[in-house]
Design a protein around this motif. Sequence first.
Motif, PDB file in Angstrom:
ATOM      1  N   GLU A   1      31.752 111.820  18.066  1.00  0.00           N
ATOM      2  CA  GLU A   1      30.370 111.879  17.610  1.00  0.00           C
ATOM      3  C   GLU A   1      30.278 113.004  16.584  1.00  0.00           C
ATOM      4  O   GLU A   1      30.686 114.143  16.855  1.00  0.00           O
ATOM      5  CB  GLU A   1      29.429 112.149  18.786  1.00  0.00           C
ATOM      6  N   VAL A   2      29.735 112.686  15.418  1.00  0.00           N
ATOM      7  CA  VAL A   2      29.842 113.587  14.274  1.00  0.00           C
ATOM      8  C   VAL A   2      28.477 113.800  13.625  1.00  0.00           C
ATOM      9  O   VAL A   2      27.684 112.866  13.487  1.00  0.00           O
ATOM     10  CB  VAL A   2      30.826 112.993  13.231  1.00  0.00           C
ATOM     11  N   SER A   3      28.206 115.030  13.235  1.00  0.00           N
ATOM     12  CA  SER A   3      27.092 115.340  12.327  1.00  0.00           C
ATOM     13  C   SER A   3      27.684 115.424  10.925  1.00  0.00           C
ATOM     14  O   SER A   3      28.519 116.297  10.648  1.00  0.00           O
ATOM     15  CB  SER A   3      26.434 116.669  12.706  1.00  0.00           C
TER      16      SER A   3
ATOM     17  N   ASN B   1      26.269 116.086   7.993  1.00  0.00           N
ATOM     18  CA  ASN B   1      25.816 117.263   7.233  1.00  0.00           C
ATOM     19  C   ASN B   1      26.011 117.111   5.729  1.00  0.00           C
ATOM     20  O   ASN B   1      26.420 118.049   5.039  1.00  0.00           O
ATOM     21  CB  ASN B   1      26.580 118.519   7.702  1.00  0.00           C
TER      22      ASN B   1
ATOM     23  N   ASP C   1      23.533 111.857  12.056  1.00  0.00           N
ATOM     24  CA  ASP C   1      24.642 111.774  13.003  1.00  0.00           C
ATOM     25  C   ASP C   1      25.221 110.364  13.005  1.00  0.00           C
ATOM     26  O   ASP C   1      24.569 109.399  12.629  1.00  0.00           O
ATOM     27  CB  ASP C   1      24.177 112.129  14.420  1.00  0.00           C
TER      28      ASP C   1
ATOM     29  N   SER D   1      36.089 118.744   9.441  1.00  0.00           N
ATOM     30  CA  SER D   1      35.455 120.034   9.194  1.00  0.00           C
ATOM     31  C   SER D   1      35.561 120.423   7.733  1.00  0.00           C
ATOM     32  O   SER D   1      34.593 120.890   7.118  1.00  0.00           O
ATOM     33  CB  SER D   1      36.093 121.097  10.087  1.00  0.00           C
TER      34      SER D   1
ATOM     35  N   HIS E   1      30.751 117.918  11.149  1.00  0.00           N
ATOM     36  CA  HIS E   1      30.936 118.697  12.377  1.00  0.00           C
ATOM     37  C   HIS E   1      31.079 117.746  13.570  1.00  0.00           C
ATOM     38  O   HIS E   1      30.219 116.896  13.794  1.00  0.00           O
ATOM     39  CB  HIS E   1      29.738 119.619  12.601  1.00  0.00           C
TER      40      HIS E   1
ATOM     41  N   ARG F   1      30.684 116.867  17.200  1.00  0.00           N
ATOM     42  CA  ARG F   1      29.816 117.310  18.302  1.00  0.00           C
ATOM     43  C   ARG F   1      30.387 116.932  19.663  1.00  0.00           C
ATOM     44  O   ARG F   1      30.149 117.599  20.667  1.00  0.00           O
ATOM     45  CB  ARG F   1      28.422 116.699  18.132  1.00  0.00           C
ATOM     46  N   ARG F   2      31.117 115.837  19.712  1.00  0.00           N
ATOM     47  CA  ARG F   2      31.668 115.371  20.982  1.00  0.00           C
ATOM     48  C   ARG F   2      32.856 114.470  20.681  1.00  0.00           C
ATOM     49  O   ARG F   2      32.871 113.767  19.678  1.00  0.00           O
ATOM     50  CB  ARG F   2      30.606 114.582  21.766  1.00  0.00           C
TER      51      ARG F   2
END
Length: 324
Positions: A238-240, A242, A272, A294, A299, A301-302
């Motif tokens: 799970e990704v943000s 950004n 997300d 990154s 980012h 998240r999980r």
Amino acid sequence: MDATRPIIEVNSLRKTYGDLEAVKGVSFAVRQGEIFSLLGPNGAGKTTTISMLSCLLAPTAGNATVAGHSVREQPLKVKESIGVVPQDVALYGEMSAQENLVFWGRMYGLSGARLKERVAFGLSFAGLEDRARGKVSAFSGGMKRRLNIAASLLHEPRVLYMDEPTVGIDPQTRRRILDTVKELNAAGLTVLYTTHYMEEAEELSHRIGIVDHGELIALGTREELARTVGETDVLRLEVSFNGADREGLPALLRGIDGVTAVTVNATDGSGDGGVLIAASDGEAVLPAAVMALSRAGAHVRRLELQEPNLEAVFLHLTGRGLRE
């Protein structure tokens, strides 16, 4: 369940619209008494296939038999053998629940005491006895779905087609529909079910046919399909994002040694989303994948290392996820 006796046989079924080939020579058989799911993304050809098996569309080539009757040569006999729950609710809003059932019962050739008996069954099945005279336009989405299923069962078909029956409904109604499918099947009804929800196919199906771009690309039980992935691990992140270049992430991640396929799911309004990675050694790939994301501005998240499932099978076969 009689595993030796197919009630549906599909042979090289094809449908074209000008230059568009919607269904490309699909072949499969459905055994009497099983739940057989066609799993694939939107636009894969599932509804077109169901429409041909319902005799609503004429095949461009190939043939199919349902309960021993050809969709080309005996469409009326086919229609007598099937009940159809379409993706869009097929009810008349200005008519009551009872009037809708009477209408569809007559369309199936029912009359007299038999029609009255089956309408009473339909109202009970849908849990709408106390709303029998209420206009359908005032019903909730879940009530309409239940009534639609009841209408498809009035003539006691041998096979029930359900085309994406849980699209756009609330979780409680979805749960009830899935339980209903299992109850009907336990009572002996054969079900042909289409969905793009992997978890539905995994829960319901005795066997699953995976379809993509009009082709049947894999067929088997959940366990048989999972084995096609072999020793592949599946990483779900799970990704943000950004503001990261989402379109460029698959190529970036595929450049990591050991990664065999990547899909990046659509983001929600918050930015997300999800990244699915198939790899020969998930634990070895994970640090490099997190670092690459990154550096790209995303980012994590999980994260989760999963056993191969149907989404992993689809990813393995097509290079993208079911929800991409």
